[in-house]
Design a protein around this motif. Structure first.
Motif, mmCIF file in Angstrom:
data_model
loop_
_atom_site.group_PDB
_atom_site.id
_atom_site.type_symbol
_atom_site.label_atom_id
_atom_site.label_comp_id
_atom_site.label_asym_id
_atom_site.label_seq_id
_atom_site.Cartn_x
_atom_site.Cartn_y
_atom_site.Cartn_z
ATOM 1 N N THR A 17 -19.874 11.250 10.565
ATOM 2 C CA THR A 17 -21.170 10.751 10.126
ATOM 3 C C THR A 17 -22.294 11.682 10.562
ATOM 4 O OG1 THR A 17 -21.395 9.443 12.148
ATOM 5 C CG2 THR A 17 -20.388 8.364 10.240
ATOM 6 N N SER A 18 -23.431 11.484 9.943
ATOM 7 C CA SER A 18 -24.650 12.195 10.325
ATOM 8 C C SER A 18 -25.776 11.178 10.321
ATOM 9 C CB SER A 18 -24.940 13.333 9.341
ATOM 10 O OG SER A 18 -25.092 12.820 8.024
ATOM 11 N N GLY A 19 -26.929 11.595 10.760
ATOM 12 C CA GLY A 19 -28.062 10.686 10.825
ATOM 13 C C GLY A 19 -28.363 10.296 12.258
ATOM 14 N N TRP A 68 -28.498 7.976 15.753
ATOM 15 C CA TRP A 68 -27.384 7.389 16.507
ATOM 16 C C TRP A 68 -27.024 5.994 16.000
ATOM 17 C CZ3 TRP A 68 -28.153 2.781 19.036
ATOM 18 C CH2 TRP A 68 -29.485 2.425 19.310
ATOM 19 N N ASP A 69 -28.037 5.206 15.616
ATOM 20 C CA ASP A 69 -27.751 3.852 15.152
ATOM 21 C C ASP A 69 -27.128 3.853 13.748
ATOM 22 O OD1 ASP A 69 -30.552 4.725 14.730
ATOM 23 O OD2 ASP A 69 -30.675 2.920 13.509
ATOM 24 N N GLU A 70 -27.523 4.813 12.906
ATOM 25 C CA GLU A 70 -26.904 4.942 11.579
ATOM 26 C C GLU A 70 -25.437 5.326 11.703
ATOM 27 O OE1 GLU A 70 -30.803 6.298 8.938
ATOM 28 O OE2 GLU A 70 -29.555 7.816 9.910
ATOM 29 N N GLN A 71 -25.148 6.220 12.650
ATOM 30 C CA GLN A 71 -23.761 6.614 12.870
ATOM 31 C C GLN A 71 -22.936 5.457 13.444
ATOM 32 O OE1 GLN A 71 -23.083 10.695 14.508
ATOM 33 N NE2 GLN A 71 -25.320 10.787 14.607
ATOM 34 N N LEU A 72 -23.532 4.702 14.355
ATOM 35 C CA LEU A 72 -22.836 3.547 14.913
ATOM 36 C C LEU A 72 -22.491 2.538 13.817
ATOM 37 C CD1 LEU A 72 -24.467 2.490 18.316
ATOM 38 C CD2 LEU A 72 -22.053 2.983 17.862
ATOM 39 N N ARG A 73 -23.441 2.324 12.919
ATOM 40 C CA ARG A 73 -23.216 1.379 11.828
ATOM 41 C C ARG A 73 -22.013 1.823 10.984
ATOM 42 N NH1 ARG A 73 -24.480 0.225 6.482
ATOM 43 N NH2 ARG A 73 -25.069 -1.962 6.104
ATOM 44 N N ALA A 74 -21.950 3.118 10.678
ATOM 45 C CA ALA A 74 -20.849 3.628 9.863
ATOM 46 C C ALA A 74 -19.508 3.480 10.577
ATOM 47 C CB ALA A 74 -21.104 5.089 9.507
ATOM 48 N N VAL A 75 -19.479 3.748 11.880
ATOM 49 C CA VAL A 75 -18.237 3.640 12.645
ATOM 50 C C VAL A 75 -17.760 2.189 12.693
ATOM 51 C CG1 VAL A 75 -17.210 3.886 14.938
ATOM 52 C CG2 VAL A 75 -18.666 5.700 14.033
ATOM 53 N N CYS A 76 -18.682 1.262 12.965
ATOM 54 C CA CYS A 76 -18.306 -0.153 13.055
ATOM 55 C C CYS A 76 -17.848 -0.695 11.701
ATOM 56 C CB CYS A 76 -19.481 -0.970 13.593
ATOM 57 S SG CYS A 76 -19.829 -0.668 15.335
ATOM 58 N N LEU A 77 -18.531 -0.317 10.637
ATOM 59 C CA LEU A 77 -18.121 -0.752 9.304
ATOM 60 C C LEU A 77 -16.732 -0.221 8.964
ATOM 61 C CD1 LEU A 77 -21.381 -0.409 7.172
ATOM 62 C CD2 LEU A 77 -20.088 -2.502 7.589
ATOM 63 N N SER A 78 -16.452 1.007 9.359
ATOM 64 C CA SER A 78 -15.141 1.590 9.099
ATOM 65 C C SER A 78 -14.052 0.817 9.842
ATOM 66 C CB SER A 78 -15.139 3.060 9.529
ATOM 67 O OG SER A 78 -13.860 3.633 9.388
ATOM 68 N N MET A 79 -14.342 0.417 11.081
ATOM 69 C CA MET A 79 -13.394 -0.355 11.864
ATOM 70 C C MET A 79 -13.154 -1.731 11.225
ATOM 71 S SD MET A 79 -13.704 -1.466 15.876
ATOM 72 C CE MET A 79 -14.887 -0.140 16.073
ATOM 73 N N TYR A 80 -14.234 -2.363 10.783
ATOM 74 C CA TYR A 80 -14.119 -3.675 10.121
ATOM 75 C C TYR A 80 -13.283 -3.563 8.847
ATOM 76 C CZ TYR A 80 -15.610 -7.982 7.757
ATOM 77 O OH TYR A 80 -15.633 -9.192 7.103
ATOM 78 N N GLU A 81 -13.539 -2.526 8.068
ATOM 79 C CA GLU A 81 -12.803 -2.343 6.818
ATOM 80 C C GLU A 81 -11.329 -2.034 7.072
ATOM 81 O OE1 GLU A 81 -15.119 0.691 5.006
ATOM 82 O OE2 GLU A 81 -16.740 -0.681 4.406
ATOM 83 N N LEU A 82 -11.042 -1.325 8.161
ATOM 84 C CA LEU A 82 -9.644 -1.052 8.518
ATOM 85 C C LEU A 82 -8.897 -2.357 8.733
ATOM 86 C CD1 LEU A 82 -7.242 0.709 9.606
ATOM 87 C CD2 LEU A 82 -8.303 0.450 11.859
ATOM 88 N N PHE A 83 -9.476 -3.240 9.526
ATOM 89 C CA PHE A 83 -8.772 -4.468 9.893
ATOM 90 C C PHE A 83 -8.741 -5.489 8.773
ATOM 91 C CE2 PHE A 83 -9.620 -3.411 14.525
ATOM 92 C CZ PHE A 83 -8.311 -3.012 14.742
ATOM 93 N N THR A 84 -9.786 -5.582 7.982
ATOM 94 C CA THR A 84 -9.751 -6.538 6.875
ATOM 95 C C THR A 84 -8.907 -5.997 5.725
ATOM 96 O OG1 THR A 84 -11.864 -5.656 6.033
ATOM 97 C CG2 THR A 84 -11.956 -7.609 7.438
ATOM 98 N N ARG A 126 -19.977 7.437 23.034
ATOM 99 C CA ARG A 126 -20.778 8.667 23.009
ATOM 100 C C ARG A 126 -22.118 8.436 22.328
ATOM 101 N NH1 ARG A 126 -21.410 12.023 19.056
ATOM 102 N NH2 ARG A 126 -19.563 11.316 17.927
ATOM 103 N N LEU A 127 -22.114 7.729 21.215
ATOM 104 C CA LEU A 127 -23.364 7.472 20.493
ATOM 105 C C LEU A 127 -24.293 6.585 21.309
ATOM 106 C CD1 LEU A 127 -21.854 6.910 16.941
ATOM 107 C CD2 LEU A 127 -23.430 8.745 17.585
ATOM 108 N N LEU A 128 -23.743 5.590 21.985
ATOM 109 C CA LEU A 128 -24.578 4.706 22.796
ATOM 110 C C LEU A 128 -25.156 5.433 23.999
ATOM 111 C CD1 LEU A 128 -22.384 1.485 22.625
ATOM 112 C CD2 LEU A 128 -24.710 1.737 21.736
#
Length: 232
Positions: free
Chosen positions: A79-81, A83-99, A130-132
């Motif tokens: 991701t780029s952007g 830190w909070d934009e990158q966090l959002r992308a990482v968390c969404l990716s994790m949610y999509e993996l599990f669902t 790292r982002l946090l």
């Protein structure tokens, strides 16, 4: 008397550990852990049950292989952007993996596979931390924020998966919620009854509910980071 169709058998020498894991994941995703058995998997593959034990000593070993198959191929998004934009992308990716692969989430939640999420997805945890840490939050706030984000993401995915596997799926759960609102006392619960349509729609939209909640968490973290920034 009608005869049942003969069981479709796998071609000779076609069975492999990879094929077994593939079919096991599909069966778990479709039916859930409670309906899974080695016999059901053997019928799906068109082989005798004992043939599976040539490759796996039992369900636990097969579950671990299935979990590892999915998690080992998962990579957090590049991701780029901010830190909070990158966090959002990482968390969404994790949610999509599990669902998208509810079998893995069920295996982890039910303790049906060795290890835990932190061990199996350490790359994702590293990216979140790292982002946090780079956001301006102090160490304690960064640690608590990581736990909040991971817990909310896994918990939201788990709720979505459970409702999808419940009888009737999310639509049936929403209908049950409508019924519960309908029998509430208007004198005691006027606010709930007034907002009932919106509350029910939010319950049906699992991903939308997750992204809204994720946005609230990130908004709060941005405020914390801004408050911790040195004043010029």
């Amino acid at each position: 008397m009608s005869q049942s169709a003969p069981r479709r058998r796998a071609p000779r020498n076609s069975l492999s550990a990879e094929l077994i894991v593939d079919r096991a994941l599909a069966l778990l995703d479709d039916k859930g852990i409670d309906a899974f058995s080695m016999r059901a998997l053997a019928e799906e593959l068109g082989v005798g049950t004992m043939a599976l034990y040539t490759y796996f000593r039992g369900k636990e070993e097969l579950f671990k292989a299935a979990r590892d198959r999915v998690l080992s191929t998962y990579q957090p998004p590049s991701t780029s952007g901010s830190w909070d934009e990158q966090l959002r992308a990482v968390c969404l990716s994790m949610y999509e993996l599990f669902t998208g692969r509810p079998s893995v989430l069920q295996l982890l939640a039910e303790g049906k596979a060795e290890g835990d999420f932190a061990d199996a997805a350490s790359v994702t945890m590293e990216q979140v931390v790292r982002l946090l840490c780079g956001s301006g939050l102090d160490r304690q706030a960064a640690a608590r924020a990581a736990g909040t984000l991971i817990g909310f993401t896994i918990g939201s995915a788990m709720r979505h998966v459970r409702e999808c596997h419940a009888e009737g799926g999310p639509a049936a759960q929403a209908e049950l919620m409508r019924h519960r609102f309908a029998i509430l006392s208007p004198e005691r619960h006027p606010a709930l009854i007034d907002l009932a349509p919106e509350l029910t729609l939010a319950r049906e939209d699992g991903e939308g509910q997750y992204t809204f909640g994720l946005g609230l968490i990130l908004c709060g973290l941005r405020d914390l980071a801004a408050a911790a920034a040195p004043q010029s």
